[in-house]
Motif scaffolding. Sequence first.
Motif, short mmCIF file in Angstrom:
data_model
loop_
_atom_site.label_atom_id
_atom_site.label_comp_id
_atom_site.label_asym_id
_atom_site.label_seq_id
_atom_site.Cartn_x
_atom_site.Cartn_y
_atom_site.Cartn_z
N ASP A 106 -30.37 -20.61 7.44
CA ASP A 106 -31.11 -21.78 6.99
C ASP A 106 -32.58 -21.67 7.40
O ASP A 106 -32.91 -21.17 8.47
CB ASP A 106 -30.50 -23.07 7.54
N LEU A 107 -33.47 -22.12 6.53
CA LEU A 107 -34.90 -22.08 6.80
C LEU A 107 -35.33 -23.42 7.38
O LEU A 107 -35.26 -24.46 6.73
CB LEU A 107 -35.68 -21.81 5.51
N GLU A 108 -35.77 -23.41 8.66
CA GLU A 108 -36.21 -24.61 9.35
C GLU A 108 -37.45 -24.29 10.18
O GLU A 108 -37.81 -23.12 10.34
CB GLU A 108 -35.11 -25.16 10.26
N TYR A 109 -38.07 -25.34 10.71
CA TYR A 109 -39.21 -25.14 11.59
C TYR A 109 -38.71 -24.74 12.98
O TYR A 109 -38.03 -25.52 13.66
CB TYR A 109 -40.04 -26.42 11.69
N ARG A 110 -39.02 -23.52 13.39
CA ARG A 110 -38.63 -23.01 14.70
C ARG A 110 -39.76 -22.12 15.23
O ARG A 110 -40.28 -21.28 14.51
CB ARG A 110 -37.34 -22.19 14.64
N THR A 111 -40.11 -22.28 16.50
CA THR A 111 -41.11 -21.43 17.14
C THR A 111 -40.66 -21.05 18.54
O THR A 111 -39.65 -21.54 19.03
CB THR A 111 -42.48 -22.13 17.23
N ALA A 112 -41.45 -20.20 19.20
CA ALA A 112 -41.24 -19.80 20.60
C ALA A 112 -39.84 -19.26 20.85
O ALA A 112 -39.10 -19.78 21.70
CB ALA A 112 -41.54 -20.97 21.53
N PRO A 113 -39.42 -18.21 20.15
CA PRO A 113 -38.06 -17.69 20.35
C PRO A 113 -37.88 -17.05 21.73
O PRO A 113 -38.81 -16.48 22.31
CB PRO A 113 -37.93 -16.63 19.26
N ALA A 114 -36.66 -17.18 22.26
CA ALA A 114 -36.29 -16.56 23.54
C ALA A 114 -34.85 -16.08 23.43
O ALA A 114 -33.95 -16.88 23.19
CB ALA A 114 -36.45 -17.54 24.70
N TRP A 115 -34.62 -14.79 23.62
CA TRP A 115 -33.27 -14.23 23.54
C TRP A 115 -32.45 -14.63 24.76
O TRP A 115 -32.95 -14.65 25.88
CB TRP A 115 -33.33 -12.70 23.49
N SER A 116 -31.19 -14.91 24.54
CA SER A 116 -30.27 -15.04 25.67
C SER A 116 -30.06 -13.66 26.28
O SER A 116 -30.20 -12.64 25.59
CB SER A 116 -28.93 -15.63 25.21
N PRO A 117 -29.74 -13.58 27.58
CA PRO A 117 -29.58 -12.26 28.22
C PRO A 117 -28.53 -11.37 27.56
O PRO A 117 -28.63 -10.14 27.64
CB PRO A 117 -29.19 -12.62 29.66
N ASP A 118 -27.51 -11.96 26.93
CA ASP A 118 -26.49 -11.14 26.27
C ASP A 118 -26.84 -10.81 24.83
O ASP A 118 -26.07 -10.13 24.15
CB ASP A 118 -25.11 -11.82 26.34
N GLY A 119 -27.97 -11.29 24.34
CA GLY A 119 -28.42 -10.96 22.99
C GLY A 119 -27.69 -11.66 21.87
O GLY A 119 -27.88 -11.31 20.70
N THR A 120 -26.87 -12.66 22.16
CA THR A 120 -26.08 -13.31 21.12
C THR A 120 -26.72 -14.58 20.59
O THR A 120 -26.32 -15.07 19.54
CB THR A 120 -24.68 -13.67 21.65
N GLN A 121 -27.70 -15.14 21.32
CA GLN A 121 -28.33 -16.39 20.91
C GLN A 121 -29.84 -16.30 21.04
O GLN A 121 -30.37 -15.45 21.78
CB GLN A 121 -27.85 -17.55 21.77
N ILE A 122 -30.52 -17.20 20.34
CA ILE A 122 -31.96 -17.35 20.50
C ILE A 122 -32.26 -18.82 20.74
O ILE A 122 -31.81 -19.69 19.99
CB ILE A 122 -32.72 -16.85 19.25
N ALA A 123 -32.99 -19.10 21.82
CA ALA A 123 -33.48 -20.45 22.07
C ALA A 123 -34.84 -20.58 21.42
O ALA A 123 -35.58 -19.60 21.27
CB ALA A 123 -33.57 -20.72 23.58
N TYR A 124 -35.21 -21.81 21.04
CA TYR A 124 -36.47 -22.01 20.32
C TYR A 124 -36.90 -23.46 20.44
O TYR A 124 -36.17 -24.34 20.90
CB TYR A 124 -36.32 -21.61 18.86
N ALA A 156 -37.71 -30.79 20.54
CA ALA A 156 -36.70 -30.38 21.51
C ALA A 156 -36.52 -28.88 21.52
O ALA A 156 -36.96 -28.16 20.61
CB ALA A 156 -35.36 -31.07 21.20
N VAL A 157 -35.87 -28.39 22.57
CA VAL A 157 -35.46 -26.99 22.68
C VAL A 157 -34.01 -26.90 22.23
O VAL A 157 -33.16 -27.68 22.67
CB VAL A 157 -35.60 -26.50 24.13
N TYR A 158 -33.75 -25.95 21.35
CA TYR A 158 -32.39 -25.69 20.85
C TYR A 158 -32.03 -24.24 21.11
O TYR A 158 -32.89 -23.40 21.39
CB TYR A 158 -32.32 -25.95 19.34
N ALA A 159 -30.76 -23.92 20.98
CA ALA A 159 -30.28 -22.54 21.00
C ALA A 159 -29.27 -22.39 19.87
O ALA A 159 -28.46 -23.29 19.63
CB ALA A 159 -29.64 -22.19 22.33
N LYS A 160 -29.34 -21.25 19.19
CA LYS A 160 -28.43 -21.03 18.07
C LYS A 160 -27.91 -19.60 18.10
O LYS A 160 -28.68 -18.66 18.34
CB LYS A 160 -29.14 -21.29 16.74
N PRO A 161 -26.60 -19.41 17.85
CA PRO A 161 -26.04 -18.05 17.86
C PRO A 161 -26.53 -17.24 16.66
O PRO A 161 -26.73 -17.80 15.57
CB PRO A 161 -24.52 -18.29 17.77
N LEU A 162 -26.72 -15.97 16.86
CA LEU A 162 -27.01 -15.07 15.76
C LEU A 162 -25.70 -14.73 15.04
O LEU A 162 -24.66 -14.62 15.67
CB LEU A 162 -27.66 -13.79 16.28
#
Length: 326
Positions: A108-126, A136-142
């Motif tokens: 999905d195309l949404e407004y997201r900035t400032a990505p940060a990988w989770s240490p296991d590489g499965t999610q990105i916080a933004y 707000a800060v969210y995290a979403k699985p890849l």
Amino acid sequence: MKRLYFYLLCCVGFILLCCSVCPVSAQAPKRAKIVFTSARNSNAEIYIMNTDGSQQIRLTHHVGEDFDPVWSPTGEHIAFVSERDHEGLYDIYLMDPDGKNIRRAFDDLEYRTAPAWSPDGTQIAYHTYSPIPDWAVYAKPLGGGEAERIAESGMYPGGFPAWSPDGTEVAFTSNNPAEWRIQIINLKTRQQETLLPEIQRDMRYPAWSPDGKKIAFAMRKGGPESSIYILDHHTKKLEEIVKNASKTPTWSPDGKALLYRKTVGKHKLLFKIDLDSRIETPLARLNPFNSHGKNTGWDWFDPKALPVSPQPQLLTTIWAKVKTTN
């Protein structure tokens, strides 16, 4: 002979099955590299270079802004922010270390900035806008899955999440209620801690040290420029590292150096400081101006910092599950 033929046929079938469900993994750099944003040509683009500033190569070539690049834990991918699919709508994209294979991180195309990988590489916080009730800060699985709201942050420059190396906490910048503070939230208990609550100053851009014991951040005492500080998270010892420096401090993978932005004359430069000698080294020109922070973002990857033994939590490739019977 029939058994040999059957065995070879099974092997070929297994290889084809794996190839059909698993994309070929990109190659991580074989030597240490820094990825960074520069608007040296009046448009924010992403570059890569050696850690001494040599061999600067432009990775993105798009009329839209590209910024905030971060390495995946294994160095096989770079996440970054771009408006390439819709002018003014910034979202997170992925690319290989050579700048190829650019695609959106999420369907999905949404407004997201400032990505940060989770240490296991499965999610990105933004950082994103949320009507419940604010930024707000969210995290979403890849690879699919629902986004999880982590904490309210306030509008830009709120957000800028930083995952702790053990994956248990996220630090971020929060505007609460009328000044920029750094918050740390425990992802399991949901308890939230204010970093140095007794200091009433403008604090932004947290960055965990590779061992998780310290946090670097920018803090403004007054005036246009801030300084870079390091706080020992356990002893609460605070140390000023660089004066008149700003934006997102970034640790070297061995924890011995920091990257940051500093203004020299009419230009903003990316600097590196050795934390033992305190020697500062200019690495790259960023841009002569600052438009909504789109000259932010730099990250350091070194294959030598990867563990030698297999680490399942760092595997970013999805392998097929094959059921065998005797």
